[in-house]
Design an enzyme around this catalytic site. Structure first.
Site, PDB file in Angstrom:
ATOM      1  N   LYS A  35      41.986  62.350  38.410  1.00 23.10           N
ATOM      2  CA  LYS A  35      41.425  61.183  37.724  1.00 23.10           C
ATOM      3  C   LYS A  35      39.995  61.492  37.239  1.00 23.10           C
ATOM      4  CE  LYS A  35      42.028  56.619  39.295  1.00 23.10           C
ATOM      5  NZ  LYS A  35      41.673  55.569  40.272  1.00 23.10           N
ATOM      6  N   GLU A 154      33.311  40.349  41.463  1.00 24.64           N
ATOM      7  CA  GLU A 154      33.500  40.576  40.036  1.00 24.64           C
ATOM      8  C   GLU A 154      34.429  39.512  39.453  1.00 24.64           C
ATOM      9  OE1 GLU A 154      32.019  42.864  37.899  1.00 24.64           O
ATOM     10  OE2 GLU A 154      33.029  41.371  36.681  1.00 24.64           O
ATOM     11  N   PHE A 252      42.907  28.056  30.767  1.00 20.24           N
ATOM     12  CA  PHE A 252      43.897  28.196  31.846  1.00 20.24           C
ATOM     13  C   PHE A 252      44.738  26.937  32.023  1.00 20.24           C
ATOM     14  CE2 PHE A 252      43.161  32.387  33.527  1.00 20.24           C
ATOM     15  CZ  PHE A 252      42.048  32.724  32.772  1.00 20.24           C
ATOM     16  N   ALA A 255      50.643  26.170  29.247  1.00 21.40           N
ATOM     17  CA  ALA A 255      51.913  26.318  29.978  1.00 21.40           C
ATOM     18  C   ALA A 255      52.620  27.591  29.519  1.00 21.40           C
ATOM     19  CB  ALA A 255      52.785  25.102  29.730  1.00 21.40           C
ATOM     20  N   CYS A 263      45.665  40.365  40.100  1.00 20.37           N
ATOM     21  CA  CYS A 263      44.670  39.538  40.790  1.00 20.37           C
ATOM     22  C   CYS A 263      45.201  38.199  41.290  1.00 20.37           C
ATOM     23  CB  CYS A 263      43.482  39.317  39.872  1.00 20.37           C
ATOM     24  SG  CYS A 263      42.779  40.855  39.308  1.00 20.37           S
ATOM     25  N   LYS A 323      49.778  40.422  30.423  1.00 21.09           N
ATOM     26  CA  LYS A 323      49.038  39.668  29.410  1.00 21.09           C
ATOM     27  C   LYS A 323      48.762  40.629  28.250  1.00 21.09           C
ATOM     28  CE  LYS A 323      44.433  39.297  30.122  1.00 21.09           C
ATOM     29  NZ  LYS A 323      43.184  38.875  30.763  1.00 21.09           N
TER      30      LYS A 323
HETATM   31  C1  UGA Z   1      41.742  37.215  36.606  1.00 25.22           C
HETATM   32  C2  UGA Z   1      40.549  36.267  36.446  1.00 25.22           C
HETATM   33  O1  UGA Z   1      40.672  35.523  35.235  1.00 25.22           O
HETATM   34  C3  UGA Z   1      39.226  37.053  36.441  1.00 25.22           C
HETATM   35  O2  UGA Z   1      38.128  36.151  36.378  1.00 25.22           O
HETATM   36  C4  UGA Z   1      39.138  37.881  37.724  1.00 25.22           C
HETATM   37  O3  UGA Z   1      37.954  38.660  37.761  1.00 25.22           O
HETATM   38  C5  UGA Z   1      40.347  38.802  37.806  1.00 25.22           C
HETATM   39  O4  UGA Z   1      41.559  38.011  37.789  1.00 25.22           O
HETATM   40  C6  UGA Z   1      40.230  39.582  39.093  1.00 25.22           C
HETATM   41  O5  UGA Z   1      40.265  38.976  40.159  1.00 25.22           O
HETATM   42  O6  UGA Z   1      39.991  40.796  39.042  1.00 25.22           O
HETATM   43  P1  UGA Z   1      43.138  38.821  34.950  1.00 25.22           P
HETATM   44  O7  UGA Z   1      44.125  38.874  36.056  1.00 25.22           O
HETATM   45  O8  UGA Z   1      42.667  40.083  34.328  1.00 25.22           O
HETATM   46  O9  UGA Z   1      41.797  38.060  35.450  1.00 25.22           O
HETATM   47  O10 UGA Z   1      43.756  37.955  33.757  1.00 25.22           O
HETATM   48  P2  UGA Z   1      43.741  36.418  33.304  1.00 25.22           P
HETATM   49  O11 UGA Z   1      43.239  36.344  31.933  1.00 25.22           O
HETATM   50  O12 UGA Z   1      43.085  35.562  34.303  1.00 25.22           O
HETATM   51  O13 UGA Z   1      45.311  36.070  33.282  1.00 25.22           O
HETATM   52  C7  UGA Z   1      46.089  36.039  34.468  1.00 25.22           C
HETATM   53  C8  UGA Z   1      47.475  35.515  34.178  1.00 25.22           C
HETATM   54  O14 UGA Z   1      47.443  34.109  33.892  1.00 25.22           O
HETATM   55  C9  UGA Z   1      48.179  36.149  32.976  1.00 25.22           C
HETATM   56  O15 UGA Z   1      49.496  36.467  33.324  1.00 25.22           O
HETATM   57  C10 UGA Z   1      48.140  35.065  31.909  1.00 25.22           C
HETATM   58  O16 UGA Z   1      49.217  35.146  31.005  1.00 25.22           O
HETATM   59  C11 UGA Z   1      48.243  33.821  32.754  1.00 25.22           C
HETATM   60  N1  UGA Z   1      47.714  32.604  32.100  1.00 25.22           N
HETATM   61  C12 UGA Z   1      46.404  32.508  31.777  1.00 25.22           C
HETATM   62  C13 UGA Z   1      48.566  31.534  31.832  1.00 25.22           C
HETATM   63  O17 UGA Z   1      49.775  31.589  32.125  1.00 25.22           O
HETATM   64  N2  UGA Z   1      48.067  30.403  31.253  1.00 25.22           N
HETATM   65  C14 UGA Z   1      46.764  30.289  30.927  1.00 25.22           C
HETATM   66  O18 UGA Z   1      46.372  29.237  30.398  1.00 25.22           O
HETATM   67  C15 UGA Z   1      45.902  31.372  31.182  1.00 25.22           C
END
Ligand code: UGA
Length: 442
Positions: A35, A154, A252, A255, A263, A323
């Protein structure tokens, strides 16, 4: 000032690049030589748009050094960031093995005062544990060296990781004394984000609570979507109306067929495990996790109800990553959906712009292509799982010509139902219910 970041994963590398961009010299320590070799050639172990170019220029300017020499890095740095993984144990609790190993290594490398900062998502009380392990190592070495352990969680999201690390909404710093606070104030002196100073445990819980709340928000709207569908109400409009209230907020609240990633699923289960351990199981969070775990099955029911049997039906899955703008498929909804489709004996083809190889190894029986139109050639139904631009803005007119039956399931409510109907699709979103038999044949 120099900073050492231990752990060259998503969080570690992004944090390092963000610090290097701010002018700090950063040593990124990892034990994985392969890596490190790749990172030294600006090849990231994950996909994040534009990040490799930035890394390349930082390497040229020698702002960043990747190394496996922890002793050397610790000797030369005022701050030691710990950003190693905390994967889940079978109970859901976080596995702290890597944190413990790194703490021991730091304890045996320490020569003078250092501020040790935990960036990884860790259970409440880990700061104390790290402090204890380092002290133990110093005792073994018969050294009396001062150090502080700080929690600085973070909040970056995959897909916008560097932006989130450089321009956070807030910086949370949990420390236990004035010296540590002053060190952290110095480190973040140029940051425009508000800094919230707390004690260590509070900072640790803020991280879990934030992810748990966001996951609960999604599950709330997803459960409401199920009800909306029965009531004949469009959940997207309901979300919009709710989100316009500043106290609720629009984020967030979209639906869909459920959240995934490395995470939310992991952190919600870890917080549940922690709450049960102290005899106060979190009921709302437990329900939110349960709703997410059944959301795909609920969505699948819509598809199987329509066809009666899915046996030998050809289904095209659009999007595999959890995502858009990432190559990450950890806990991706697509994997659960494909599993169910295969259990129902459907024939599955799929498209994703970034993650194909790994999914092929998990499901060798499905056909994966890098052209969204090919993935829906002759299908009986297309299912949008991940809202990549390449999918949302694909040539839907041509798509209609390619499919055998024009059933289109939008698992993210991102397509315009009217437009899709104009192209000749029978459109079905989440919490909209257009494809109900009475609507189709009524
Ligand atoms: C998430 C948090 O948003 C970050 O703030 C945090 O730092 C991170 O976890 C972590 O703990 O490291 P992440 O998992 O990268 O970030 O992605 P998100 O954008 O939060 O999306 C998570 C999931 O929720 C995705 O599958 C997305 O499709 C889903 N989602 C999001 C929904 O189904 N509906 C929404 O309205 C928003």
């Amino acid at each position: 000032m120099n900073i050492t970041v231990i752990g060259a994963g998503y969080v570690g590398v992004t944090t390092s690049i963000a610090f290097a961009e701010q002018g700090y010299h950063v040593f990124v320590v990892d034990s994985d030589k392969e890596k490190l070799e790749k990172l030294n050639h600006a090849i990231l172990p994950f996909y994040e748009e534009g990040m490799e170019e930035i890394l390349k220029s930082l390497l040229e300017q020698q702002q960043l050094i990747f190394t496996n020499n922890i002793q050397d890095a610790v000797r030369q740095s005022e701050f030691i960031y710990i950003a190693v993984g905390t994967p889940p144990l079978p109970s859901g609790a976080a596995n702290l093995e890597q944190i413990e190993q790194v703490s021991k290594a730091v304890g045996s490398a320490l020569q003078e005062y250092r501020t040790i900062v935990i960036k990884s998502t860790v259970p409440i009380g880990t700061g104390e544990k790290v402090e204890f392990i380092i002290k133990e190592q110093l005792n073994l070495r018969k050294k009396d060296i001062k150090f502080d352990v700080v929690a600085n969680p973070e909040f970056l999201r995959e897909g916008s990781a560097l932006h989130d690390a450089l321009y956070p909404d807030r910086i949370v710093v949990g420390c236990e004394n004035v010296r540590a606070r002053q060190m952290m104030e110095k480190l973040y002196q140029h940051s425009k984000a508000p800094i919230l100073f707390t004690n260590r445990k509070e900072a640790e819980l803020i991280k879990y609570a934030s992810n748990a709340f966001l996951a609960t928000k999604i599950s709330f709207i997803n459960e409401l979507a199920r009800v909306s569908e029965e009531l004949g109400v469009n959940i997207s409009i309901v979300s919009k109306g709710m989100g316009m209230d500043k106290r609720i907020g629009a984020d967030f609240l979209r639906a869909g067929i459920g959240y995934g990633g490395s995470c939310f699923p992991k952190d919600t289960r870890a917080l549940l495990a922690m709450s049960s351990e102290v005899g106060m199981p979190l009921k709302i969070l437990d329900a939110a996790v349960g709703i997410n775990e059944t959301q795909v099955t609920w969505f699948m029911k819509k598809i199987s109800n329509l066809f009666g049997s899915l046996e030998d039906k050809h289904i095209g899955v659009l999007g595999l990553t959890f995502k858009p703008n990432t190559d990450d498929i950890r806990e991706a909804t697509s994997l659960k959906l494909i599993k169910e489709l295969l259990l129902h004996k459907a024939i599955v083809s799929a498209y994703d712009p970034k993650s194909t190889a790994l999914v092929k190894t998990i499901y060798p029986e499905i056909w994966i292509t890098t052209d969204p139109l090919d993935a829906i050639n002759n299908v009986d139904a297309a299912i949008l799982v991940t809202e990549w631009d390449e999918i949302v803005h694909m040539d839907w007119k041509e798509a209609r010509r390619r499919v055998r039956q024009p059933y289109l399931f939008d698992g993210r409510n991102v397509l315009e139902p009217k437009k899709m109907a104009e192209y000749g699709f029978y459109y079905e979103g989440v919490g909209v219910g257009n494809l109900r038999k009475e609507n189709l044949h009524g």
